[in-house]
Write a protein that holds these residues in place. Structure first.
Motif, PDB file in Angstrom:
ATOM      1  N   HIS A   1      12.135  -5.955   0.738  1.00 27.70           N
ATOM      2  CA  HIS A   1      11.970  -6.157   2.025  1.00 27.70           C
ATOM      3  C   HIS A   1      11.586  -4.598   2.700  1.00 27.70           C
ATOM      4  O   HIS A   1      10.325  -4.672   3.552  1.00 27.70           O
ATOM      5  CB  HIS A   1      12.940  -6.682   2.903  1.00 27.70           C
ATOM      6  N   SER A   2      12.059  -3.615   2.536  1.00 26.62           N
ATOM      7  CA  SER A   2      11.669  -2.175   2.754  1.00 26.62           C
ATOM      8  C   SER A   2      10.556  -2.006   2.343  1.00 26.62           C
ATOM      9  O   SER A   2       9.506  -1.355   3.143  1.00 26.62           O
ATOM     10  CB  SER A   2      12.874  -1.258   2.373  1.00 26.62           C
ATOM     11  N   ASP A   3      10.064  -2.048   1.025  1.00 25.58           N
ATOM     12  CA  ASP A   3       8.941  -1.859   0.577  1.00 25.58           C
ATOM     13  C   ASP A   3       7.702  -2.628   1.409  1.00 25.58           C
ATOM     14  O   ASP A   3       6.759  -2.131   1.578  1.00 25.58           O
ATOM     15  CB  ASP A   3       8.995  -2.170  -0.721  1.00 25.58           C
ATOM     16  N   LEU A   4       7.959  -3.841   1.479  1.00 28.02           N
ATOM     17  CA  LEU A   4       6.817  -4.664   2.269  1.00 28.02           C
ATOM     18  C   LEU A   4       6.653  -4.363   3.601  1.00 28.02           C
ATOM     19  O   LEU A   4       5.741  -4.288   4.093  1.00 28.02           O
ATOM     20  CB  LEU A   4       7.341  -6.279   2.086  1.00 28.02           C
TER      21      LEU A   4
ATOM     22  N   THR B   1       7.228  -1.319   4.764  1.00 22.73           N
ATOM     23  CA  THR B   1       6.352   0.122   4.748  1.00 22.73           C
ATOM     24  C   THR B   1       4.933  -0.167   4.432  1.00 22.73           C
ATOM     25  O   THR B   1       3.994   0.321   5.063  1.00 22.73           O
ATOM     26  CB  THR B   1       6.918   0.789   3.455  1.00 22.73           C
ATOM     27  N   ARG B   2       4.642  -1.232   3.324  1.00 25.42           N
ATOM     28  CA  ARG B   2       3.193  -1.582   3.220  1.00 25.42           C
ATOM     29  C   ARG B   2       2.601  -2.116   4.301  1.00 25.42           C
ATOM     30  O   ARG B   2       1.324  -1.915   4.513  1.00 25.42           O
ATOM     31  CB  ARG B   2       3.185  -2.597   2.231  1.00 25.42           C
ATOM     32  N   ASN B   3       3.160  -3.103   5.074  1.00 31.83           N
ATOM     33  CA  ASN B   3       2.702  -3.747   6.258  1.00 31.83           C
ATOM     34  C   ASN B   3       2.187  -2.519   7.234  1.00 31.83           C
ATOM     35  O   ASN B   3       1.093  -2.661   7.738  1.00 31.83           O
ATOM     36  CB  ASN B   3       3.506  -4.485   6.691  1.00 31.83           C
ATOM     37  N   GLU B   4       3.218  -1.793   7.332  1.00 29.98           N
ATOM     38  CA  GLU B   4       3.007  -0.596   8.373  1.00 29.98           C
ATOM     39  C   GLU B   4       1.810   0.188   8.229  1.00 29.98           C
ATOM     40  O   GLU B   4       0.966   0.616   9.157  1.00 29.98           O
ATOM     41  CB  GLU B   4       4.318   0.139   8.608  1.00 29.98           C
ATOM     42  N   THR B   5       1.865   0.517   6.772  1.00 27.11           N
ATOM     43  CA  THR B   5       0.628   1.423   6.285  1.00 27.11           C
ATOM     44  C   THR B   5      -0.478   0.889   6.654  1.00 27.11           C
ATOM     45  O   THR B   5      -1.845   1.425   7.013  1.00 27.11           O
ATOM     46  CB  THR B   5       1.038   1.715   5.032  1.00 27.11           C
ATOM     47  N   ALA B   6      -0.950  -0.452   6.133  1.00 27.46           N
ATOM     48  CA  ALA B   6      -2.056  -1.470   6.418  1.00 27.46           C
ATOM     49  C   ALA B   6      -2.237  -1.553   7.962  1.00 27.46           C
ATOM     50  O   ALA B   6      -3.651  -1.291   8.081  1.00 27.46           O
ATOM     51  CB  ALA B   6      -1.953  -2.891   5.742  1.00 27.46           C
TER      52      ALA B   6
END
Length: 124
Positions: free
Chosen positions: A107-110, A112-117
């Motif tokens: 969930h943390s990785d997802l 982070t990915r969503n925020e970066t995108a």
């Protein structure tokens, strides 16, 4: 003291914020300032109330759980649900594996990915 802040919204966020500001008949910058200040003040009040509740519970000897944190039963239920969604039978062996830690990492990785995108999309 005044502070200027640059805020980048997605198109959908901007539309929703602008629509609400229009409905309230206030300028967009005033709406954002007022909403942000109100949310910060709400957070401060929540922190004060949580501190007071913790002090009262300390005196009574009852355990204090901060809202938004998971108790063991909730962690167990979420781990069972995650295993079910992955097609894994939730056995004692599976339970022994650090499944909860893996779920949190995922969930943390997802997030982070969503925020970066989102940030990359906002730049374009």
């Amino acid at each position: 003291m005044a502070l200027d802040v640059v805020v980048c919204f997605t198109a959908d966020e901007h539309a929703a914020v602008a629509e609400h500001a229009d409905a309230l008949e206030i300028p967009l910058d005033a709406y954002v300032r007022q909403s942000t200040a109100r949310r910060a003040k709400d957070w401060q009040l929540k922190q004060q109330l949580l501190a007071q509740a913790a002090q009262q519970r300390d005196r009574s000897g009852e355990p204090f759980v901060i809202p938004g944190t998971l108790i063991d039963e909730e962690k167990e239920a979420r781990a069972r649900e995650a295993a079910r969604e992955c097609g894994i039978e939730y056995t004692d062996e599976v339970r022994g594996i650090a499944l909860w830690g893996k779920i949190q990492a995922l969930h943390s990785d997802l997030a982070t990915r969503n925020e970066t995108a989102r940030q990359q999309q906002d730049r374009h």
